[in-house]
Enzyme design. Structure first.
Site, PDB file in Angstrom:
ATOM      1  CB  ALA A   1       6.293   9.369  -4.842  1.00 22.25           C
TER       2      ALA A   1
ATOM      3  CB  ALA B   1      -0.955  -0.022   1.188  1.00 22.80           C
TER       4      ALA B   1
ATOM      5  CG  ASP C   1      10.801   2.030  -4.918  1.00 21.62           C
ATOM      6  OD1 ASP C   1      10.421   2.906  -5.712  1.00 21.62           O
ATOM      7  OD2 ASP C   1      11.046   2.262  -3.718  1.00 21.62           O
TER       8      ASP C   1
ATOM      9  CB  VAL D   1       4.393 -10.480   0.637  1.00 22.26           C
ATOM     10  CG1 VAL D   1       4.666 -11.460  -0.509  1.00 22.26           C
ATOM     11  CG2 VAL D   1       3.057  -9.774   0.443  1.00 22.26           C
TER      12      VAL D   1
ATOM     13  CD  GLU E   1      13.639  15.770  -0.678  1.00 19.16           C
ATOM     14  OE1 GLU E   1      13.145  14.685  -0.352  1.00 19.16           O
ATOM     15  OE2 GLU E   1      12.998  16.674  -1.254  1.00 19.16           O
TER      16      GLU E   1
END
Lengths: 405, 405
Positions: free
Chosen positions: B318, B11, B301, B81, B170
């Site tokens: 993203a 998610a 990714d 998973v 960042e």
């Protein structure tokens, strides 16, 4: 004529009270007053359990010394005391030295570990701002680390508190309030957290009224604390502690955090400077001077005052240190004015309140037993009173506790 | 007739976008949709540098998955998973298994340590909520510990950032804003703090416009960052790192905190499940399916999409993952409705903004170079856009960044 020089070592309850009273009693021309302290702030030792648990920010438990002293009368020196050369009437500091005509030693206590192996190295202390902040951070770090581990180590979330005396119980009260917050902040299941209190004595809060002790224990147990009473810590390791009841074989309790809250002794400077002392505490004369040294006063955790009623020393508290400070200031003012008839210190016990967290406490105030909300209210009154005694109404407004209803 | 079952793994940006678009495209009677995720929340990977530095609380970078999915159409399963049995068309979970007709693998990336010794063990990562929270706590713990040490170890206050790519830069931007706060909170002299950025490539922010790179470097240097460019980390130890420029002899930099922000690879589940991959990334078909498996899509990714203009893969972002999610949802809806003519994915680069802290940034937006306040404004617009794309205006109001002026 040379003014006499008064040097006060330590800006805790005793030293700071002496200073603010002296600056009131004496005129600028009567004496030079020097206050020496390691930090530029005073901290409320009796509130450190809150900073340690993380329920009160450490900046709320300290204030700037310069805010309460009269700088026209008192010179403040920020330094650490190394040794007192009492025969030369001077104090060796980490960055210099200072001579005195009258000396007040109010350096505070140190944790007493009774020689238990590993405590000094691996246990956290509720001793000062730095140690409390580190303890808070350590617990947070344990909780944060827990979630990153592939193999979860639940003992990371175990917190052992050594000692069910005043500090230990007050810390447990705050901690039980803090744990739900920690669990929320770090996504930890609260059922995984364990809080264990280990006390060698046969009871919690020795010296307290048994009915109040029962109340405190049941309240803390309800909030998840497991008590191991009559159980001694035999060793502290990086993984936890070894405990034993009586002559039993020691057993291990693995714990990510071990807090030592069980004992206070006098300052090590006392013994280093050659004063006759028991566990770093000097049995002072009724006028608070050291026998044989008419120019040296000792106050607070490094002094020993006998409670004649039970022929045992009074436990070291903020209350007694502040009362000593008041008497000490009056006695030094008298000496400066060449009066040799000094006042005798008599402890006036106004009562004791032991907090059990934000909204609960137990206590005896003016001889009356109280619990719950009213005791918690009294605790905050007591906390504000310390501020008032040293810094007046202004300091109470700035640093006081007003979440009292 | 049995409804086809669509299983979405992950998610993150790609998986959640696929889910919310599918629940819009398909009726309740057309398909069963199952979303599997390790946590019950989605987190903004592109905001983790803020949570890591401590300038934004980690609860602000995540939101509840159940708040954005339509629970009448999507079953949410919280699990990890373990492996995909692609020949049996089922997914092995840590606590069960789930079969599928159509599978979307959007499990996100993992840190790539290029086999550098000790990095996995001793360096902190800006990878997820847990790792970011731990990094923040670790730095705070170092600062808190510093004041408790008898012998001050200044290297506790050295923070090494490995990698001057997007995440590294960042993070440095936030960190330089955070350090004065940390120094105040823990009573540390700011001159003792050192921030060092080590980058093996010959430039900061490879691929970015050189003029913007120069701006970023000079801004960060002004705020105290030391850059070691063209310098490789050879080893990470509990005490710091060893670095070397070219063929030079490695030298040690002692540091209390080492952050690895230099590389992302695909998810290890990809290789474990026998997909043909390069560093865990699968070169997908233009319709985002895995060559040879018409029922398996890979996004984000763990997918590899070639930028035809320069014949190199697009970096995983993203932005690309969300665009893939939109196409993937349309393609699955088509398959469910038995249309075999699938849409081809084309990346539409709307621009890139790299934050340099609260009020500064560099970027290229719609082909235009921007710096400073206007770039910082655009960064917040981009951040809010992700929220809008997945959760609509409600989510922007709840989690958006409005400190934009």
């Amino acid at each position: 004529m040379r003014k006499p020089k008064i040097v006060i070592l330590g800006a805790g309850y005793g030293g700071l009270m002496t200073t603010v009273r002296l600056q009131k009693h004496l005129g600028v021309n009567e004496a030079d007053i020097v206050l020496v302290n390691k930090n530029d702030y005073h901290y409320e030792t009796t509130w450190l359990h809150e900073a340690s648990a993380g329920t009160l920010h450490h900046d709320k438990v300290r204030y700037d010394i310069r805010d309460v002293i009269d700088r026209s009368k008192v010179d403040f020196v920020q330094s650490t005391v190394v040794e007192i050369k009492k025969d030369e009437k001077k104090v060796i500091l980490e960055n210099g030295e200072v001579e005195y005509d009258y000396l007040v030693i109010a350096l505070g206590g140190e944790p007493e570990t009774f020689g238990i192996k590993g405590l000094k190295e691996y246990a956290f202390g509720i001793t000062n701002v730095n140690s409390s902040r580190l303890l808070r951070e350590h617990m947070e770090y344990q909780f944060a680390t827990y979630n990153m581990e592939e193999e979860k180590d639940d003992t990371r979330l175990t917190i052992v508190v050594g000692g069910a005396g005043f500090t230990g119980i007050e810390f447990l009260g705050e901690l039980t309030n803090r744990v739900p917050e920690l669990c929320h902040e770090y996504d930890v299941d609260q059922h995984k957290v364990k809080i264990i209190c280990v006390e060698a004595a046969p009871t919690v809060l020795p010296g307290f009224d048994p009915e109040l002790v029962k109340y405190a224990v049941s309240q803390l147990e309800r909030k998840g604390v497991e008590f191991l009473i009559g159980t001694a810590i035999k060793e502290c390791t990086p993984e936890g502690i070894f405990v034993a009841k009586g002559e039993d074989e020691p057993r291990e309790i693995k714990a990510g955090t071990v807090v030592w809250a069980a004992g206070v002794r006098g300052n090590s400077v006392i013994e280093k400077s050659g004063f006759e002392a028991m566990r770093g505490r000097v049995k002072v004369q009724p006028d608070l001077r050291v026998p044989g040294f008419n120019d040296v006063f000792i106050l607070g955790d490094s002094s020993l005052v006998i409670n004649e009623e039970i022929n045992r020393p009074y436990p070291p508290t903020a209350q007694i240190a502040m009362q000593q400070g008041e008497v000490c200031a009056r006695n030094i003012a008298a000496l400066v004015r060449n009066k040799q008839d000094l006042e005798e210190f008599k402890f006036d016990n106004k009562g004791t309140v032991c907090s059990l967290g934000e909204d609960d406490a137990i206590g005896v105030v003016f001889g009356k037993k109280i619990t719950g909300a009213s005791a918690s209210f009294m605790k905050k009154v007591v906390d504000n009173r310390s501020l008032y005694m040293i810094g007046g109404a202004g300091l109470v407004l700035k640093k006081g506790k007003f979440n009292i209803f």
